[in-house]
Design a protein around this motif. Structure first.
Motif, PDB file in Angstrom:
ATOM      1  N   HIS A 194       1.516   3.613   0.540  1.00 53.04           N
ATOM      2  CA  HIS A 194       1.296   2.165   0.446  1.00 53.04           C
ATOM      3  C   HIS A 194       0.384   1.644   1.565  1.00 53.04           C
ATOM      4  O   HIS A 194       0.127   0.443   1.626  1.00 53.04           O
ATOM      5  N   ARG A 196      -3.221   1.801   3.986  1.00 54.24           N
ATOM      6  CA  ARG A 196      -4.644   2.140   3.997  1.00 54.24           C
ATOM      7  C   ARG A 196      -5.160   2.042   5.430  1.00 54.24           C
ATOM      8  O   ARG A 196      -4.951   1.013   6.091  1.00 54.24           O
ATOM      9  N   SER A 198      -7.226   1.222   8.690  1.00 57.58           N
ATOM     10  CA  SER A 198      -8.035   0.055   9.031  1.00 57.58           C
ATOM     11  C   SER A 198      -8.895   0.376  10.247  1.00 57.58           C
ATOM     12  O   SER A 198      -8.543   1.238  11.057  1.00 57.58           O
ATOM     13  N   SER A 215      -3.449  -1.239   6.881  1.00 59.56           N
ATOM     14  CA  SER A 215      -3.121  -2.362   6.014  1.00 59.56           C
ATOM     15  C   SER A 215      -2.217  -1.839   4.899  1.00 59.56           C
ATOM     16  O   SER A 215      -2.243  -0.654   4.565  1.00 59.56           O
ATOM     17  N   GLU A 217      -1.074  -2.066   0.899  1.00 64.36           N
ATOM     18  CA  GLU A 217      -1.494  -2.493  -0.433  1.00 64.36           C
ATOM     19  C   GLU A 217      -0.306  -2.371  -1.385  1.00 64.36           C
ATOM     20  O   GLU A 217       0.201  -1.274  -1.629  1.00 64.36           O
ATOM     21  N   ASP A 219       1.033  -3.819  -5.172  1.00 64.88           N
ATOM     22  CA  ASP A 219       0.732  -4.517  -6.426  1.00 64.88           C
ATOM     23  C   ASP A 219      -0.655  -5.158  -6.409  1.00 64.88           C
ATOM     24  O   ASP A 219      -0.855  -6.289  -6.858  1.00 64.88           O
ATOM     25  N   GLY A 220      -1.608  -4.422  -5.842  1.00 65.00           N
ATOM     26  CA  GLY A 220      -2.987  -4.889  -5.812  1.00 65.00           C
ATOM     27  C   GLY A 220      -3.301  -5.901  -4.740  1.00 65.00           C
ATOM     28  O   GLY A 220      -4.452  -6.328  -4.597  1.00 65.00           O
ATOM     29  N   VAL A 221      -2.291  -6.295  -3.948  1.00 67.34           N
ATOM     30  CA  VAL A 221      -2.496  -7.259  -2.862  1.00 67.34           C
ATOM     31  C   VAL A 221      -2.555  -6.509  -1.537  1.00 67.34           C
ATOM     32  O   VAL A 221      -1.664  -5.703  -1.229  1.00 67.34           O
ATOM     33  N   VAL A 222      -3.609  -6.781  -0.745  1.00 71.16           N
ATOM     34  CA  VAL A 222      -3.773  -6.112   0.544  1.00 71.16           C
ATOM     35  C   VAL A 222      -3.251  -7.018   1.653  1.00 71.16           C
ATOM     36  O   VAL A 222      -3.653  -8.175   1.775  1.00 71.16           O
ATOM     37  N   HIS A 223      -2.347  -6.480   2.449  1.00 66.08           N
ATOM     38  CA  HIS A 223      -1.803  -7.177   3.612  1.00 66.08           C
ATOM     39  C   HIS A 223      -2.451  -6.545   4.845  1.00 66.08           C
ATOM     40  O   HIS A 223      -2.127  -5.413   5.218  1.00 66.08           O
TER      41      HIS A 223
END
Length: 273
Positions: A194, A196, A198, A215, A217, A219-223
């Motif tokens: 989950h 990525r 940075s 970061s 990710e 459900d397609g939302v990047v935090h």
């Protein structure tokens, strides 16, 4: 006698950690040897610096004028400046072909203040600062700040939008004065599918330089930049070397099954670990 254990003043917001111990305008002697370097040269070398708190988070060094190599100070335009310690005269800092405009503020010896006869240098104007023979990053270390990394057997779960990012029963809890508790976990307890990598990086005067940010990710939302690690922290904090921590502000933390509040760090930068 009734003791207030709310973690805040009677009229302030509730928090779960102790506040900074110093107030603005506090002045204390600094017993450490302090040096500043620019362009390969020593700009000042002193064992009589002052700690001056321009805000409660941490102090600045004020250096006695006799311990400054005055040949590196050049007159600046519009030099008069009002600072926490009173009026000062600004000078450019010039070492060889490197010049830092208005980087030094000189307090006259005639001033009726606790910083009379001292020079304040902008932190970013110098290439390196040293306490004794160890380089200091970001800002001076606060003598009232403790940073303790303690191993624990408490159950910690880290989530974003209901998705588990990490879970462990062996976290390391990092307690730093004036900041929310940070929770570090072994990489084997992190669900990197989950996360990525940075390009973000940051530094801390107590822990050193971060090695990696991630970061999340979900459900397609990047935090963005929710987690970090120190592969090579300062020797005092080797307990957290290689472990991963998550911003309390950006994720949901459950400690022993109880949700923790998303407390923000009351510092100059939100990205304080």
């Amino acid at each position: 006698m009734t003791i207030d254990v709310s973690g805040a003043s009677m009229h302030g917001p509730v928090r779960s950690y102790p506040a900074m111990a110093a107030e603005e305008n506090r002045i204390e002697p600094c017993p450490r040897r302090i040096r500043g370097m620019l362009n390969g040269m020593t700009v000042f070398d002193t064992t009589h610096a002052l700690y001056v708190w321009e805000w409660p988070g941490y102090p600045q060094y004020y250096v006695p004028a006799p311990d400054v190599r005055r040949q590196f100070l050049m007159a600046a335009e519009a030099s008069r400046q009002e600072l926490v310690g009173g009026d000062a005269v600004s000078y450019d800092l010039r070492v060889g072909d490197v010049r830092r405009e208005r980087a030094a503020q000189v307090h006259p010896t005639t001033a009726e203040t606790g910083v009379a006869g001292t020079v304040r240098f902008d932190w970013e104007a110098l290439d390196a600062w040293f306490e004794e023979d160890e380089e200091v990053f970001v800002h001076p270390r606060n003598p009232y700040t403790r940073v303790d990394a303690l191993r624990s057997r408490r159950h910690l779960r880290v989530e974003v939008a209901g998705v588990v990012l990490a879970e462990t029963t062996a976290p390391v809890l990092l307690f730093e004065t004036g900041l929310p508790t940070r929770y570090y976990v072994d990489r084997a307890a992190v669900r990197f599918e989950h996360l990525r990598p940075s390009d973000a990086r940051s530094s801390c005067p107590y822990k050193g330089n971060t090695s990696q940010y991630w970061s999340a990710e979900v459900d397609g939302v990047v935090h963005l930049d929710v987690a970090w690690t120190y592969d090579f922290p300062t020797r005092e904090l080797t307990t957290v070397a290689g472990l991963v921590a998550f911003f309390n502000e950006d994720v949901d933390l459950l400690l022993d099954g109880q949700p923790l509040s998303r407390e923000s760090a009351p510092t100059s930068s939100r990205r304080t670990k």
